[in-house]
Design an enzyme around this catalytic site. Structure first.
Site, PDB file in Angstrom:
ATOM      1  N   ARG A   1       0.858  -1.188   0.000  1.00 54.31           N
ATOM      2  CA  ARG A   1       0.000   0.000   0.000  1.00 54.31           C
ATOM      3  C   ARG A   1       0.894   1.238   0.000  1.00 54.31           C
ATOM      4  O   ARG A   1       2.070   1.168   0.334  1.00 54.31           O
ATOM      5  CB  ARG A   1      -0.887   0.006   1.251  1.00 54.31           C
ATOM      6  CG  ARG A   1      -1.987  -1.024   1.226  1.00 54.31           C
ATOM      7  CD  ARG A   1      -2.621  -1.196   2.592  1.00 54.31           C
ATOM      8  NE  ARG A   1      -3.238   0.038   3.073  1.00 54.31           N
ATOM      9  CZ  ARG A   1      -3.613   0.237   4.342  1.00 54.31           C
ATOM     10  NH1 ARG A   1      -3.412  -0.699   5.239  1.00 54.31           N
ATOM     11  NH2 ARG A   1      -4.187   1.361   4.699  1.00 54.31           N
TER      12      ARG A   1
ATOM     13  N   SER B   1       0.630   4.052   1.873  1.00 48.76           N
ATOM     14  CA  SER B   1       0.794   4.853   3.094  1.00 48.76           C
ATOM     15  C   SER B   1       2.221   4.735   3.629  1.00 48.76           C
ATOM     16  O   SER B   1       2.923   3.757   3.363  1.00 48.76           O
ATOM     17  CB  SER B   1      -0.199   4.398   4.167  1.00 48.76           C
ATOM     18  OG  SER B   1       0.234   3.192   4.764  1.00 48.76           O
TER      19      SER B   1
ATOM     20  N   LYS C   1      -3.419  -8.301  10.532  1.00 52.67           N
ATOM     21  CA  LYS C   1      -4.797  -8.075  11.002  1.00 52.67           C
ATOM     22  C   LYS C   1      -5.725  -7.628   9.873  1.00 52.67           C
ATOM     23  O   LYS C   1      -6.943  -7.727  10.006  1.00 52.67           O
ATOM     24  CB  LYS C   1      -4.838  -7.084  12.165  1.00 52.67           C
ATOM     25  CG  LYS C   1      -4.542  -5.639  11.844  1.00 52.67           C
ATOM     26  CD  LYS C   1      -4.570  -4.795  13.124  1.00 52.67           C
ATOM     27  CE  LYS C   1      -4.113  -3.374  12.909  1.00 52.67           C
ATOM     28  NZ  LYS C   1      -5.068  -2.510  12.267  1.00 52.67           N
ATOM     29  N   ASP C   2      -5.160  -7.158   8.739  1.00 54.11           N
ATOM     30  CA  ASP C   2      -5.985  -6.765   7.595  1.00 54.11           C
ATOM     31  C   ASP C   2      -6.311  -7.933   6.671  1.00 54.11           C
ATOM     32  O   ASP C   2      -7.085  -7.791   5.731  1.00 54.11           O
ATOM     33  CB  ASP C   2      -5.266  -5.686   6.754  1.00 54.11           C
ATOM     34  CG  ASP C   2      -5.119  -4.363   7.493  1.00 54.11           C
ATOM     35  OD1 ASP C   2      -5.928  -4.110   8.399  1.00 54.11           O
ATOM     36  OD2 ASP C   2      -4.197  -3.597   7.155  1.00 54.11           O
TER      37      ASP C   2
ATOM     38  N   THR D   1     -11.645   6.376  17.133  1.00 52.82           N
ATOM     39  CA  THR D   1     -11.202   5.059  16.671  1.00 52.82           C
ATOM     40  C   THR D   1     -12.206   4.562  15.643  1.00 52.82           C
ATOM     41  O   THR D   1     -13.393   4.852  15.746  1.00 52.82           O
ATOM     42  CB  THR D   1     -11.085   4.025  17.810  1.00 52.82           C
ATOM     43  OG1 THR D   1     -10.781   2.741  17.224  1.00 52.82           O
ATOM     44  CG2 THR D   1     -12.366   3.904  18.620  1.00 52.82           C
TER      45      THR D   1
ATOM     46  N   LEU E   1     -14.734  -1.242  15.908  1.00 54.37           N
ATOM     47  CA  LEU E   1     -15.851  -1.687  16.751  1.00 54.37           C
ATOM     48  C   LEU E   1     -15.331  -2.445  17.966  1.00 54.37           C
ATOM     49  O   LEU E   1     -15.891  -2.370  19.051  1.00 54.37           O
ATOM     50  CB  LEU E   1     -16.781  -2.619  15.953  1.00 54.37           C
ATOM     51  CG  LEU E   1     -17.530  -2.041  14.755  1.00 54.37           C
ATOM     52  CD1 LEU E   1     -18.345  -3.142  14.096  1.00 54.37           C
ATOM     53  CD2 LEU E   1     -18.444  -0.901  15.167  1.00 54.37           C
ATOM     54  N   ARG E   2     -14.255  -3.202  17.760  1.00 52.85           N
ATOM     55  CA  ARG E   2     -13.660  -3.996  18.842  1.00 52.85           C
ATOM     56  C   ARG E   2     -13.221  -3.096  20.001  1.00 52.85           C
ATOM     57  O   ARG E   2     -13.499  -3.377  21.170  1.00 52.85           O
ATOM     58  CB  ARG E   2     -12.442  -4.749  18.269  1.00 52.85           C
ATOM     59  CG  ARG E   2     -11.556  -5.417  19.297  1.00 52.85           C
ATOM     60  CD  ARG E   2     -10.288  -5.981  18.629  1.00 52.85           C
ATOM     61  NE  ARG E   2      -9.475  -4.939  18.006  1.00 52.85           N
ATOM     62  CZ  ARG E   2      -8.629  -4.154  18.660  1.00 52.85           C
ATOM     63  NH1 ARG E   2      -8.478  -4.262  19.956  1.00 52.85           N
ATOM     64  NH2 ARG E   2      -7.912  -3.248  18.010  1.00 52.85           N
ATOM     65  N   ARG E   3     -12.549  -1.995  19.675  1.00 44.91           N
ATOM     66  CA  ARG E   3     -12.079  -1.089  20.733  1.00 44.91           C
ATOM     67  C   ARG E   3     -13.251  -0.401  21.427  1.00 44.91           C
ATOM     68  O   ARG E   3     -13.293  -0.308  22.653  1.00 44.91           O
ATOM     69  CB  ARG E   3     -11.137  -0.040  20.138  1.00 44.91           C
ATOM     70  CG  ARG E   3      -9.807  -0.614  19.670  1.00 44.91           C
ATOM     71  CD  ARG E   3      -9.017   0.393  18.851  1.00 44.91           C
ATOM     72  NE  ARG E   3      -7.728  -0.145  18.419  1.00 44.91           N
ATOM     73  CZ  ARG E   3      -7.099   0.225  17.320  1.00 44.91           C
ATOM     74  NH1 ARG E   3      -7.628   1.138  16.522  1.00 44.91           N
ATOM     75  NH2 ARG E   3      -5.931  -0.293  17.001  1.00 44.91           N
TER      76      ARG E   3
ATOM     77  N   ARG F   1     -11.018   8.126  10.492  1.00 42.67           N
ATOM     78  CA  ARG F   1     -10.421   7.323   9.418  1.00 42.67           C
ATOM     79  C   ARG F   1      -9.202   8.029   8.856  1.00 42.67           C
ATOM     80  O   ARG F   1      -8.924   9.170   9.160  1.00 42.67           O
ATOM     81  CB  ARG F   1     -11.462   7.110   8.297  1.00 42.67           C
ATOM     82  CG  ARG F   1     -12.633   6.183   8.656  1.00 42.67           C
ATOM     83  CD  ARG F   1     -12.239   4.718   8.729  1.00 42.67           C
ATOM     84  NE  ARG F   1     -11.318   4.321   7.675  1.00 42.67           N
ATOM     85  CZ  ARG F   1     -11.655   4.070   6.421  1.00 42.67           C
ATOM     86  NH1 ARG F   1     -12.923   4.170   6.041  1.00 42.67           N
ATOM     87  NH2 ARG F   1     -10.754   3.713   5.528  1.00 42.67           N
TER      88      ARG F   1
ATOM     89  N   ASN G   1      -4.941   7.327   7.174  1.00 42.21           N
ATOM     90  CA  ASN G   1      -3.727   6.654   7.629  1.00 42.21           C
ATOM     91  C   ASN G   1      -3.233   7.309   8.920  1.00 42.21           C
ATOM     92  O   ASN G   1      -3.814   8.284   9.404  1.00 42.21           O
ATOM     93  CB  ASN G   1      -2.651   6.649   6.531  1.00 42.21           C
ATOM     94  CG  ASN G   1      -2.271   8.058   6.101  1.00 42.21           C
ATOM     95  OD1 ASN G   1      -2.174   8.965   6.932  1.00 42.21           O
ATOM     96  ND2 ASN G   1      -2.062   8.257   4.817  1.00 42.21           N
TER      97      ASN G   1
ATOM     98  N   THR H   1      -2.622  11.077   8.866  1.00 40.88           N
ATOM     99  CA  THR H   1      -3.876  11.848   8.795  1.00 40.88           C
ATOM    100  C   THR H   1      -4.552  11.893  10.149  1.00 40.88           C
ATOM    101  O   THR H   1      -5.017  12.948  10.597  1.00 40.88           O
ATOM    102  CB  THR H   1      -4.843  11.193   7.769  1.00 40.88           C
ATOM    103  OG1 THR H   1      -4.153  11.065   6.525  1.00 40.88           O
ATOM    104  CG2 THR H   1      -6.087  12.022   7.567  1.00 40.88           C
ATOM    105  N   ARG H   2      -4.612  10.746  10.821  1.00 41.55           N
ATOM    106  CA  ARG H   2      -5.307  10.694  12.103  1.00 41.55           C
ATOM    107  C   ARG H   2      -4.598  11.526  13.174  1.00 41.55           C
ATOM    108  O   ARG H   2      -5.243  12.224  13.944  1.00 41.55           O
ATOM    109  CB  ARG H   2      -5.470   9.236  12.566  1.00 41.55           C
ATOM    110  CG  ARG H   2      -6.646   8.566  11.845  1.00 41.55           C
ATOM    111  CD  ARG H   2      -6.904   7.187  12.382  1.00 41.55           C
ATOM    112  NE  ARG H   2      -6.304   6.167  11.537  1.00 41.55           N
ATOM    113  CZ  ARG H   2      -6.386   4.863  11.767  1.00 41.55           C
ATOM    114  NH1 ARG H   2      -7.027   4.435  12.823  1.00 41.55           N
ATOM    115  NH2 ARG H   2      -5.829   4.004  10.955  1.00 41.55           N
TER     116      ARG H   2
ATOM    117  N   CYS I   1     -14.713  -7.635  10.220  1.00 43.19           N
ATOM    118  CA  CYS I   1     -14.662  -6.216  10.555  1.00 43.19           C
ATOM    119  C   CYS I   1     -15.968  -5.720  11.160  1.00 43.19           C
ATOM    120  O   CYS I   1     -16.006  -4.717  11.845  1.00 43.19           O
ATOM    121  CB  CYS I   1     -14.377  -5.425   9.274  1.00 43.19           C
ATOM    122  SG  CYS I   1     -12.961  -4.364   9.479  1.00 43.19           S
TER     123      CYS I   1
END
Length: 356
Positions: free
Chosen positions: A21, A23, A93-94, A140, A143-145, A162, A164, A167-168, A256
């Site tokens: 990717r 990023s 994890k992706d 974040t 959903l898990r967090r 959302r 990278n 950006t966050r 996800c």
């Protein structure tokens, strides 16, 4: 590039094309893997080819809403399928627990810290989630967090963020929308931003995502030479922990769009797997721990050429028995939770997520 070959001193040298990717974090991760491969295969040349994925392009929608399992892998797999690249590097994890036909994870590198970290807005440096002011917004996209933390910190408001990592962090620092954001420790470490970690969330507070902190190398399953080339990167303990985690997630049919989290420890030949499922708001949850005896191999053992995959992973240098024991542990824990009613929690979470 002509047919993946490069000229050097008049002799032909194979050029291995590596997909990634675009990023900054993805590039750093890919550069790390390529550096390891160059050390292990000094006669090889590597060319890195960067591309954008669906997950990189759709930034105005929560990941769990896009309805696509391979958000950050599909375009890379397409390039692999068309022979435009020879291998691709992902955050494990992706990577979905079921890969498209013809692909396999040929290597999983030694895992870094799999936990989550809280990064605070400059004006809240020194705080923790517990001591943030009432109604503070925490960013974040997981959903898990949210499911795990909303219950523990009811005074906070969790909002989707959302983009990278760059950006966050910019959104956090330059706008007043968030008091803190939650990111993976491993990503921050790889970017060299350890100094931004304000609080590490240990598994008792927030269990992590399946495969978090590990890098995966995906290849074409039939490419024996490439499979051989990358398999030296396998870290046995990481592989066995991740097989158990991925088997747990696959058997639960999680992804996800539902909150599922894990925690694994390997100690004295025992693999401990803790897994949990949550409702979207965290009010309903279920978690259990199981263990299995698994000896981590000391030296590499070569298996047959056509090693079958386990949860999308081909690890020919790790004894088959250890891999099967790890997979069985994940399946057994998922079965235990399903028998206790986890399916209902997951079904409701999936339906609610689809509605909102």
């Amino acid at each position: 590039m002509t047919g993946g070959r490069g000229e050097e001193n008049g002799s032909k040298m194979r050029v291995i094309r590596v997909g990634t990717r675009k990023s900054q974090l993805a590039r750093i991760q890919t550069d790390t893997v390529v550096a390891m491969l160059k050390t292990l295969h000094p006669g090889m040349q590597f060319e890195i080819i960067a591309m954008s994925t669906t997950g990189d392009k759709i930034l105005d929608t929560a990941l769990s809403k896009i309805g696509e399992k391979s958000l950050f892998t599909k375009e890379l797999e397409y390039a692999l399928e068309k022979n435009e690249v020879d291998l691709v590097v992902h955050s494990l994890k992706d990577v979905p627990t079921i890969l498209p036909p013809g692909f396999t994870i040929g290597a999983i590198c030694k895992r870094e810290n799999p936990c989550d970290a809280v990064v605070f807005h400059p004006k809240f440096i020194g705080k923790t989630l517990e001591t943030l002011p009432e109604k503070s917004a925490v960013g974040t996209s997981s959903l898990r967090r949210v499911a795990q933390l909303q219950r523990k910190f009811p005074h906070l408001e969790f909002k989707s963020i959302r983009g990278n990592l760059n950006t966050r962090l910019r959104k956090l620092d330059e706008q007043q929308d968030f008091s803190a954001i939650i990111l993976a420790v491993a990503g921050l470490q790889r970017m060299g931003w350890q100094n931004r970690v304000g609080q590490i969330l240990h598994p008792e507070e927030c269990m992590y995502a399946v495969g978090q902190g590990a890098l995966a190398v995906e290849v074409r399953a039939k490419d024996q030479d490439i499979l051989e080339l990358v398999s030296v990167l396998h870290d046995p303990e990481t592989v066995l922990r991740c097989i158990a985690e991925r088997a747990f997630l696959r058997h639960l049919e999680g992804g996800c769009s539902v909150p599922v989290a894990v925690h694994t420890i390997m100690s004295d030949g025992q693999l401990y797997l803790t897994g949990g499922v949550w409702s979207l708001d965290g009010s309903d949850s279920m978690q259990e721990t199981m263990q299995a005896t698994i000896q981590v191999p000391v030296q590499h053992e070569d298996g047959p050429e056509d090693d079958p995959q386990l949860v999308g992973i081909t690890a020919r240098n790790i004894p088959r028995g250890a891999q099967l024991a790890a997979e069985n542990l994940g399946i057994s824990l998922a079965s235990l939770l399903l028998n206790k009613g986890a399916k209902n929690i997951l079904d409701v979470a999936r339906q609610l997520n689809d509605v909102h």
